[in-house]
Design a protein around this motif. Structure first.
Motif, PDB file in Angstrom:
ATOM      1  N   LEU A 276      36.639  34.812  57.705  1.00 36.91           N
ATOM      2  CA  LEU A 276      36.869  34.029  58.909  1.00 36.91           C
ATOM      3  C   LEU A 276      38.335  34.161  59.314  1.00 36.91           C
ATOM      4  N   THR A 277      38.580  34.828  60.434  1.00 30.86           N
ATOM      5  CA  THR A 277      39.932  35.090  60.904  1.00 30.86           C
ATOM      6  C   THR A 277      40.272  34.098  62.010  1.00 30.86           C
ATOM      7  N   ASP A 278      41.170  33.156  61.716  1.00 28.87           N
ATOM      8  CA  ASP A 278      41.573  32.123  62.684  1.00 28.87           C
ATOM      9  C   ASP A 278      40.358  31.537  63.415  1.00 28.87           C
ATOM     10  N   PRO A 279      39.379  31.008  62.679  1.00 23.74           N
ATOM     11  CA  PRO A 279      38.111  30.618  63.300  1.00 23.74           C
ATOM     12  C   PRO A 279      38.221  29.374  64.178  1.00 23.74           C
ATOM     13  N   PHE A 280      37.400  29.354  65.227  1.00 21.28           N
ATOM     14  CA  PHE A 280      37.266  28.207  66.126  1.00 21.28           C
ATOM     15  C   PHE A 280      36.200  27.295  65.529  1.00 21.28           C
ATOM     16  N   LEU A 281      36.626  26.186  64.938  1.00 23.81           N
ATOM     17  CA  LEU A 281      35.730  25.336  64.159  1.00 23.81           C
ATOM     18  C   LEU A 281      35.530  23.940  64.736  1.00 23.81           C
ATOM     19  N   ASP A 282      36.298  23.578  65.773  1.00 28.21           N
ATOM     20  CA  ASP A 282      36.228  22.212  66.290  1.00 28.21           C
ATOM     21  C   ASP A 282      36.453  22.221  67.797  1.00 28.21           C
ATOM     22  N   GLY A 283      35.348  22.245  68.568  1.00 29.82           N
ATOM     23  CA  GLY A 283      35.451  22.247  70.018  1.00 29.82           C
ATOM     24  C   GLY A 283      36.074  20.989  70.576  1.00 29.82           C
TER      25      GLY A 283
ATOM     26  N   SER B 182      41.596  32.596  57.258  1.00 28.57           N
ATOM     27  CA  SER B 182      43.017  32.653  57.597  1.00 28.57           C
ATOM     28  C   SER B 182      43.376  31.597  58.626  1.00 28.57           C
ATOM     29  N   LEU B 183      44.657  31.259  58.598  1.00 25.62           N
ATOM     30  CA  LEU B 183      45.243  30.272  59.506  1.00 25.62           C
ATOM     31  C   LEU B 183      46.543  30.854  60.030  1.00 25.62           C
ATOM     32  N   GLY B 184      46.711  30.864  61.345  1.00 33.01           N
ATOM     33  CA  GLY B 184      47.952  31.318  61.951  1.00 33.01           C
ATOM     34  C   GLY B 184      48.902  30.147  62.120  1.00 33.01           C
ATOM     35  N   GLU B 185      50.077  30.237  61.512  1.00 28.11           N
ATOM     36  CA  GLU B 185      51.018  29.114  61.558  1.00 28.11           C
ATOM     37  C   GLU B 185      51.465  28.800  62.984  1.00 28.11           C
ATOM     38  N   ARG B 186      51.432  29.790  63.878  1.00 25.28           N
ATOM     39  CA  ARG B 186      51.836  29.573  65.269  1.00 25.28           C
ATOM     40  C   ARG B 186      50.642  29.529  66.222  1.00 25.28           C
ATOM     41  N   ASP B 187      49.468  29.342  65.680  1.00 20.19           N
ATOM     42  CA  ASP B 187      48.232  29.315  66.475  1.00 20.19           C
ATOM     43  C   ASP B 187      48.042  27.931  67.088  1.00 20.19           C
ATOM     44  N   ILE B 188      48.049  27.861  68.428  1.00 22.21           N
ATOM     45  CA  ILE B 188      47.767  26.588  69.102  1.00 22.21           C
ATOM     46  C   ILE B 188      46.379  26.609  69.748  1.00 22.21           C
ATOM     47  N   THR B 189      45.689  27.734  69.697  1.00 19.98           N
ATOM     48  CA  THR B 189      44.410  27.876  70.394  1.00 19.98           C
ATOM     49  C   THR B 189      43.280  27.167  69.667  1.00 19.98           C
ATOM     50  N   VAL B 190      43.274  27.221  68.341  1.00 20.73           N
ATOM     51  CA  VAL B 190      42.236  26.566  67.552  1.00 20.73           C
ATOM     52  C   VAL B 190      42.863  25.478  66.690  1.00 20.73           C
TER      53      VAL B 190
ATOM     54  N   ARG C  58      47.562  31.885  54.823  1.00 18.80           N
ATOM     55  CA  ARG C  58      48.411  31.501  55.954  1.00 18.80           C
ATOM     56  C   ARG C  58      49.293  32.680  56.366  1.00 18.80           C
ATOM     57  N   TYR C  59      49.429  32.852  57.682  1.00 15.31           N
ATOM     58  CA  TYR C  59      50.238  33.949  58.212  1.00 15.31           C
ATOM     59  C   TYR C  59      51.130  33.427  59.342  1.00 15.31           C
ATOM     60  N   ASP C  60      52.276  34.047  59.481  1.00 14.74           N
ATOM     61  CA  ASP C  60      53.188  33.700  60.568  1.00 14.74           C
ATOM     62  C   ASP C  60      52.784  34.473  61.822  1.00 14.74           C
ATOM     63  N   VAL C  61      51.633  34.075  62.398  1.00 20.77           N
ATOM     64  CA  VAL C  61      51.093  34.723  63.594  1.00 20.77           C
ATOM     65  C   VAL C  61      50.584  33.654  64.546  1.00 20.77           C
ATOM     66  N   ASP C  62      50.419  34.061  65.819  1.00 22.01           N
ATOM     67  CA  ASP C  62      49.732  33.190  66.762  1.00 22.01           C
ATOM     68  C   ASP C  62      48.241  33.541  66.731  1.00 22.01           C
ATOM     69  N   HIS C  63      47.495  33.057  67.698  1.00 23.66           N
ATOM     70  CA  HIS C  63      46.039  33.249  67.643  1.00 23.66           C
ATOM     71  C   HIS C  63      45.629  34.698  67.861  1.00 23.66           C
ATOM     72  N   PHE C  64      46.408  35.458  68.605  1.00 26.60           N
ATOM     73  CA  PHE C  64      45.980  36.785  69.024  1.00 26.60           C
ATOM     74  C   PHE C  64      46.550  37.912  68.177  1.00 26.60           C
TER      75      PHE C  64
END
Length: 299
Positions: free
Chosen positions: A139-146, A241-249, A268-274
């Motif tokens: 699961l790569t930066d999954p969208f789990l909570d709408g 995975s979780l992107g530390e700079r991800d604001i999308t999910v 955990r990675y120092d990435v955004d969602h994309f």
């Protein structure tokens, strides 16, 4: 890229509902006997052309088969009207893809791994929780909570929330409505939080069939789309995975899934969602996922 062994790719298709899903099948060329198979599909509106090849090549080089497909109505797959996004249909497509993979020559039907990114990460959770034969989930930066997305949109721009919901209701009523997938912050687009338009632009590969338009019907019910609630039903090994700079999910939802699933590893990675879709972040994440695949199913 670690190409430990030669890899081949072929085009194929499989049926889901009354339509055909277009797919690529990657295989390690020098492996005999049944191998695991990773079944992959992209996130919201994206296509198999938009960064999935890097992951598939890594997994095949590690020794697994990989089935990479486009959901119906998107990319190279069939289905009319085009650019329709339906969460239930995509679950059916993933089920059909898994069943097709189980019937492929040289594939071990009891070593199927589902791979998802963003929205398809949540879809992968749903299938892995329902199908006890699934051997693993990536699961790569999954969208789990709408609900997180809906509340965030209302707080950022109530007018955008109202306009998107109005378009969703028109779509549900049978009117042919399309809105942009993404746009400038504050625009009436499905995903217009800061940085999302730039993220899609960077993730879409040259020549990709990705289109910046989508049916908005899913947004009428997205608040109820919460695969995180299935975390305790996951009994297979899970890499997430979780992107530390991800604001999308919702990163909190990702943490909750990792805490509650029986055999989950959180990375955990120092990435955004994309950034998992291109560049150095993609290479690092793909290498780590291939290592997990080796340890879990190829050791």
């Amino acid at each position: 890229m670690d190409r430990a062994r030669p890899v081949s790719r072929q085009d194929l298709s499989f049926r889901s509902g009354s339509d055909e899903c277009a797919a690529w099948l990657y295989r390690p060329e020098d492996v005999t006997g049944p191998v695991p198979c990773v079944v992959m599909a992209h996130g919201f509106s994206m296509t198999r052309h938009d960064g999935l090849e890097t992951y598939a090549e890594r997994f095949a080089a590690a020794g697994a088969a990989v089935l990479v497909f486009d959901f119906r109505h998107l990319g190279d797959s069939g289905g009319e009207p085009r650019q329709t996004f339906n969460a239930a249909d995509q679950r059916d497509d993933l089920v059909a893809a898994v069943e097709h993979a189980r019937g492929l020559d040289g594939v071990d039907p009891d070593r199927i791994v589902v791979w998802g990114y963003s929205f398809s990460g949540g879809t992968a959770v749903q299938l892995a929780a329902a199908d006890p034969r699934i051997a693993g989930a990536i699961l790569t930066d999954p969208f789990l909570d709408g609900r997180h997305r809906v509340i965030g949109t209302v707080r950022r721009s109530p007018l955008v929330a109202v306009r998107v919901m109005a378009a969703a209701l028109r779509s549900l009523a049978g009117r042919p409505v399309l809105i942009p997938v993404t746009g400038a912050s504050g625009s009436c687009a499905a995903m217009s939080w800061p940085g999302e338009a730039e993220g899609f632009a960077a993730a879409a590969a040259p020549g990709s069939p990705w289109r910046n338009e989508i049916s908005p019907a899913v947004f009428a019910t997205v608040a109820f789309h919460r695969p995180v609630r299935l975390a305790s039903d996951l009994t297979c090994p899970v890499w997430v995975s979780l992107g530390e700079r991800d604001i999308t999910v919702s990163n909190r939802a990702i943490e909750r899934l990792a805490e509650r699933a029986a055999a989950a590893e959180l990375h955990r990675y120092d990435v955004d969602h994309f950034e998992p879709c291109f560049g150095a972040g993609q290479q690092r994440i793909a290498a780590d996922q291939a290592d997990w695949l080796r340890r879990t199913l190829l050791g």
